[in-house]
Write a protein that holds these residues in place. Structure first.
Motif, PDB file in Angstrom:
ATOM      1  N   VAL A   1       0.915  -1.141  -0.028  1.00  0.00           N
ATOM      2  CA  VAL A   1       0.064   0.035  -0.060  1.00  0.00           C
ATOM      3  C   VAL A   1       0.796   1.199  -0.014  1.00  0.00           C
ATOM      4  O   VAL A   1       1.791   1.343   0.793  1.00  0.00           O
ATOM      5  N   ALA A   2       0.787   2.162  -1.036  1.00  0.00           N
ATOM      6  CA  ALA A   2       1.525   3.385  -1.030  1.00  0.00           C
ATOM      7  C   ALA A   2       0.952   4.383   0.081  1.00  0.00           C
ATOM      8  O   ALA A   2      -0.089   4.542   0.263  1.00  0.00           O
ATOM      9  N   VAL A   3       1.925   4.783   0.764  1.00  0.00           N
ATOM     10  CA  VAL A   3       1.656   5.907   1.990  1.00  0.00           C
ATOM     11  C   VAL A   3       2.457   7.191   1.403  1.00  0.00           C
ATOM     12  O   VAL A   3       3.784   6.940   1.400  1.00  0.00           O
ATOM     13  N   ILE A   4       1.771   8.169   1.023  1.00  0.00           N
ATOM     14  CA  ILE A   4       2.671   9.468   0.348  1.00  0.00           C
ATOM     15  C   ILE A   4       2.466  10.505   1.313  1.00  0.00           C
ATOM     16  O   ILE A   4       1.482  11.141   1.741  1.00  0.00           O
ATOM     17  N   GLY A   5       3.674  10.725   1.819  1.00  0.00           N
ATOM     18  CA  GLY A   5       3.822  11.811   2.925  1.00  0.00           C
ATOM     19  C   GLY A   5       4.426  11.101   4.273  1.00  0.00           C
ATOM     20  O   GLY A   5       3.634  10.146   4.571  1.00  0.00           O
TER      21      GLY A   5
ATOM     22  N   MET B   1       0.952  -1.808   8.729  1.00  0.00           N
ATOM     23  CA  MET B   1       2.158  -2.810   8.820  1.00  0.00           C
ATOM     24  C   MET B   1       1.625  -3.601  10.075  1.00  0.00           C
ATOM     25  O   MET B   1       1.987  -5.075   9.943  1.00  0.00           O
ATOM     26  N   LYS B   2       1.288  -3.611  11.068  1.00  0.00           N
ATOM     27  CA  LYS B   2       0.924  -4.418  12.320  1.00  0.00           C
ATOM     28  C   LYS B   2      -0.205  -5.442  11.782  1.00  0.00           C
ATOM     29  O   LYS B   2      -0.377  -6.366  12.273  1.00  0.00           O
ATOM     30  N   MET B   3      -0.979  -4.683  10.828  1.00  0.00           N
ATOM     31  CA  MET B   3      -2.259  -5.678  10.314  1.00  0.00           C
ATOM     32  C   MET B   3      -1.680  -6.625   9.209  1.00  0.00           C
ATOM     33  O   MET B   3      -2.474  -7.580   9.010  1.00  0.00           O
ATOM     34  N   GLY B   4      -0.306  -6.660   8.817  1.00  0.00           N
ATOM     35  CA  GLY B   4       0.207  -7.633   7.827  1.00  0.00           C
ATOM     36  C   GLY B   4       0.368  -7.135   6.565  1.00  0.00           C
ATOM     37  O   GLY B   4       0.648  -7.744   5.604  1.00  0.00           O
ATOM     38  N   LEU B   5      -0.079  -5.948   6.418  1.00  0.00           N
ATOM     39  CA  LEU B   5       0.188  -5.150   4.930  1.00  0.00           C
ATOM     40  C   LEU B   5       1.609  -4.560   4.873  1.00  0.00           C
ATOM     41  O   LEU B   5       2.247  -4.351   5.963  1.00  0.00           O
ATOM     42  N   LYS B   6       2.143  -4.312   3.548  1.00  0.00           N
ATOM     43  CA  LYS B   6       3.509  -3.819   3.418  1.00  0.00           C
ATOM     44  C   LYS B   6       3.208  -2.357   2.999  1.00  0.00           C
ATOM     45  O   LYS B   6       3.095  -1.974   1.658  1.00  0.00           O
ATOM     46  N   PRO B   7       3.525  -1.282   4.026  1.00  0.00           N
ATOM     47  CA  PRO B   7       3.135   0.240   3.472  1.00  0.00           C
ATOM     48  C   PRO B   7       4.384   0.440   2.758  1.00  0.00           C
ATOM     49  O   PRO B   7       5.709   0.220   3.265  1.00  0.00           O
ATOM     50  N   VAL B   8       4.498   1.386   1.833  1.00  0.00           N
ATOM     51  CA  VAL B   8       5.511   1.802   0.941  1.00  0.00           C
ATOM     52  C   VAL B   8       5.405   3.414   1.160  1.00  0.00           C
ATOM     53  O   VAL B   8       4.552   3.995   0.455  1.00  0.00           O
ATOM     54  N   VAL B   9       6.354   3.952   2.028  1.00  0.00           N
ATOM     55  CA  VAL B   9       6.064   5.384   2.277  1.00  0.00           C
ATOM     56  C   VAL B   9       6.997   6.126   1.630  1.00  0.00           C
ATOM     57  O   VAL B   9       8.334   5.873   1.154  1.00  0.00           O
ATOM     58  N   TYR B  10       6.661   7.291   1.054  1.00  0.00           N
ATOM     59  CA  TYR B  10       7.240   8.226   0.020  1.00  0.00           C
ATOM     60  C   TYR B  10       7.119   9.536   0.912  1.00  0.00           C
ATOM     61  O   TYR B  10       5.972  10.058   1.384  1.00  0.00           O
TER      62      TYR B  10
ATOM     63  N   THR C   1       2.743   0.336  -9.199  1.00  0.00           N
ATOM     64  CA  THR C   1       1.385   0.369  -8.862  1.00  0.00           C
ATOM     65  C   THR C   1       0.974  -0.509  -7.685  1.00  0.00           C
ATOM     66  O   THR C   1       1.318  -1.540  -7.431  1.00  0.00           O
ATOM     67  N   TYR C   2      -0.263  -0.255  -7.361  1.00  0.00           N
ATOM     68  CA  TYR C   2      -0.847  -0.336  -5.934  1.00  0.00           C
ATOM     69  C   TYR C   2      -2.267  -0.563  -6.010  1.00  0.00           C
ATOM     70  O   TYR C   2      -2.585   0.023  -7.002  1.00  0.00           O
ATOM     71  N   ARG C   3      -2.908  -1.433  -5.395  1.00  0.00           N
ATOM     72  CA  ARG C   3      -4.243  -1.607  -5.259  1.00  0.00           C
ATOM     73  C   ARG C   3      -4.820  -0.302  -4.276  1.00  0.00           C
ATOM     74  O   ARG C   3      -6.008  -0.153  -4.507  1.00  0.00           O
ATOM     75  N   ALA C   4      -4.254   0.340  -3.417  1.00  0.00           N
ATOM     76  CA  ALA C   4      -4.369   1.154  -2.732  1.00  0.00           C
ATOM     77  C   ALA C   4      -3.436   2.019  -2.162  1.00  0.00           C
ATOM     78  O   ALA C   4      -2.458   1.929  -2.261  1.00  0.00           O
ATOM     79  N   ALA C   5      -3.744   3.418  -2.093  1.00  0.00           N
ATOM     80  CA  ALA C   5      -2.620   4.382  -1.586  1.00  0.00           C
ATOM     81  C   ALA C   5      -3.426   5.474  -0.532  1.00  0.00           C
ATOM     82  O   ALA C   5      -4.505   5.638  -0.874  1.00  0.00           O
ATOM     83  N   ILE C   6      -2.714   5.908   0.234  1.00  0.00           N
ATOM     84  CA  ILE C   6      -3.072   6.780   1.208  1.00  0.00           C
ATOM     85  C   ILE C   6      -1.925   8.148   0.868  1.00  0.00           C
ATOM     86  O   ILE C   6      -0.911   8.280   1.150  1.00  0.00           O
ATOM     87  N   PHE C   7      -3.097   9.138   0.770  1.00  0.00           N
ATOM     88  CA  PHE C   7      -2.046  10.385   0.533  1.00  0.00           C
ATOM     89  C   PHE C   7      -2.464  11.592   1.679  1.00  0.00           C
ATOM     90  O   PHE C   7      -3.503  11.770   1.918  1.00  0.00           O
ATOM     91  N   THR C   8      -1.353  11.868   2.361  1.00  0.00           N
ATOM     92  CA  THR C   8      -1.169  12.507   3.574  1.00  0.00           C
ATOM     93  C   THR C   8      -0.652  13.982   3.454  1.00  0.00           C
ATOM     94  O   THR C   8      -0.663  14.443   4.740  1.00  0.00           O
TER      95      THR C   8
END
Length: 563
Positions: free
Chosen positions: A51-55, A68-77, A325-332
């Motif tokens: 999952v992309a995490v932007i910011g 991360m604690k849930m078992g997903l792999k955040p990719v922080v930008y 490419t990701y199925r989900a991204a969080i823009f912060t």
């Protein structure tokens, strides 16, 4: 001046604590985080999904940590540095323990979700020396060339107490303060919603200044002028006068401007410690995993492009040219970056969300700090017996001067000036040293017998957030008529209500919250986005600990008509 709480509201230790959980969305984020069942889980088949995490500010780091604690792999930008507007800097050539808070520096006890993470990483807090607070030995109010020294508000001329009483009366008569305060303490959601729905409908088009002018208590222009220059809690509020009164009511209802505390050693430690933290309760990943270890120590660089690709995926291009490419991204990050610094497809969001982002109003803000050899301001004047220098509120260009020390025999720091909006723009063309010279001149007129310069032991550090390329402003502050825009952005995490081709990117950050400018809003919207991602991946919360999306229909923000 010392409190936003009208005298009619008597607080006792037996009362429940206030929290910044409302009134627009009265969800108990602190209870959600403290629950032993945790905040949710995803199917094992999704473990390891990216999952992309932007910011990499507080909102982004908290979102990544929980994913991360849930078992997903955040990719922080992150375009600049982890922390965002939790930015703590040192002074070149000085003791490294001597620091300045360029962004967030004071946090109210009502920031209960924020406090969860402060406690989690083992940080300490201490009272922050706001004007006339118990942590402040003395305060000087200097208006129109006349200075008044005070250790409590009783030391100020009667007109200042009249102004405080006028503000209390204005809140009580115009905004049902006591009733809302009581309902928020009791977490009485039906009553909170009942009061707030009426106020939103009544005041959506009203400015802060207009609200004051409509009050009989503030019929005096002199009182309104003093209130704007000196204010309540943290100082003058005239720079907020053009903003929506709803923004101000949220602050006072949640006591966000009272009883502030600072983080010992600097606020940036919070996101940095979360980045390095190895949670003991973690799914899929082995013990010892941290955000830092998932990223080989460094986040990905700045995002330069966001676009949708086949299958409603989100494709992210970064400054290194890497495309993922990701199925989900969080823009912060601040939403204006989606309009300027990042090339975006229109298809990322519904058009009314784009409109809301374009209409977002950011406040400018600037600070300048200098290191000094010791807290000389605690020296007593031989003639008057008063402190040599005090926390200072003034109508001069400095506006607010804060004195920060760690003890009488240690080097200390002065925030020579902290300003917002037009007052901040006045500093923008000046270099750090030019700013310092003007500030010292102004303070010299208030304290003619104090040589501040001789105590300075290093170069000044300064920031103008409107000139920071990855921020372009300090924090959001809605103008009248912006409630509908804010509702669209805050509720964006409820993506089952969006067309399938508009899902997958989740907005977070304090400017998406109802309490912009407060770290608590960054935390709450991060948790909303985490719930949204969890939901998209087929996950769920425990039945005993429903998340913000699970109870959305019961506590959703007021929906004003569009026609």
């Amino acid at each position: 001046m010392t409190s936003t709480v009208p005298n009619a509201v008597q607080h006792t230790d037996a009362q429940p604590p206030i929290t910044m959980f409302g009134p627009d969305f009265p969800y108990a984020y602190d209870d959600f985080l403290a629950h032993p069942a945790g905040i949710g889980q995803i199917p094992a088949t999704e473990h390891g999904a990216e999952v992309a995490v932007i910011g990499g500010g507080l909102s982004g780091i908290i979102a990544a940590y929980e994913l991360m604690k849930m078992g997903l792999k955040p990719v922080v930008y992150e375009a600049d540095q982890i922390g965002g507007r939790l930015r703590t800097v040192g002074f070149e050539g000085c003791d490294p323990e001597l620091t300045a808070e360029m962004g967030a520096m004071r946090f109210p006890p009502s920031s209960t979700a924020l406090q969860h993470y402060i406690d989690l990483v083992g940080l300490e807090t201490k009272p922050f020396p706001n004007p006339l607070s118990p942590a402040t030995p003395s305060t000087v109010v200097d208006l129109k060339g006349e200075s008044h020294y005070a250790e409590t508000i009783a030391d100020l001329p009667q007109v200042y107490r009249d102004v405080m009483d006028a503000w209390n009366a204005c809140l009580e008569e115009g905004a049902d303060f006591s009733d809302m305060n009581r309902a928020m303490r009791d977490r009485d959601i039906p009553r909170i919603r009942e009061i707030w729905a009426k106020l939103v409908e009544k005041f959506d088009n009203q400015t802060f200044y207009g609200f004051l002018c409509d009050s009989e208590a503030f019929k005096s222009f002199r009182h309104r002028e003093i209130f704007g220059q000196v204010g309540f809690g943290t100082g003058g509020w005239d720079t907020d006068f053009p903003n929506s009164i709803l923004e101000i009511l949220r602050v006072v209802y949640s006591e966000a401007d009272d009883h502030h505390r600072g983080i010992v050693g600097g606020s940036q430690q919070l996101p940095l410690r979360l980045w390095d933290r190895e949670p003991q309760k973690i799914v899929h990943w082995p013990l010892g995993t941290s955000l830092a270890s998932l990223h080989n120590g460094e986040p990905r660089p700045a995002v330069t492009r966001l676009n949708r690709t086949a299958g409603n995926k989100i494709t992210v291009t970064d400054a290194s040219g890497d495309i993922r490419t990701y199925r989900a991204a969080i823009f912060t990050a601040q939403s204006w970056l989606l309009l300027s610094k990042i090339a975006c497809d229109d298809a990322l969001f519904p058009i009314d969300h784009w409109t809301a982002m374009e209409r977002t109003h950011y406040m400018e803000s600037s600070k300048l700090f200098v290191p000094v050899d010791r807290p000389f301001w605690l020296d007593k004047d031989e003639i008057t017996g008063r402190d040599t220098m005090s926390m200072t509120l003034t109508d001069r260009m400095t506006r607010g001067t804060y004195l920060l020390d760690e003890g009488p025999d240690k080097p200390a720091v002065i925030c020579l000036s902290y300003t917002w909006c037009d007052d901040s723009l006045k500093w923008l063309p000046l270099s750090p040293n030019e700013r310092m010279d003007v500030m010292l001149k102004s303070l010299g007129e208030i304290y003619p017998n104090v040589d501040i310069r001789k105590h300075i032991i290093g170069n000044p550090v300064t920031v103008s957030w409107e000139n920071e390329p990855y921020f372009m402003g300090a924090f959001k502050a809605n103008l009248p008529g912006h409630y509908r825009y804010q509702r669209r952005l805050f509720t964006h995490f409820m993506q089952d209500r969006l067309p399938a081709d508009k899902r997958g990117v989740f907005l977070a950050g304090d400017d998406i919250s109802w309490t912009a400018g407060w770290a608590e809003g960054a935390v709450q919207t991060a948790l909303n986005a985490v719930w949204g991602v969890m939901n998209q991946f087929g996950g769920a919360t425990d039945a005993t600990n429903p998340g913000p999306g699970d109870v959305f229909d019961e506590i959703s923000p007021v929906e004003l008509p569009e026609d």
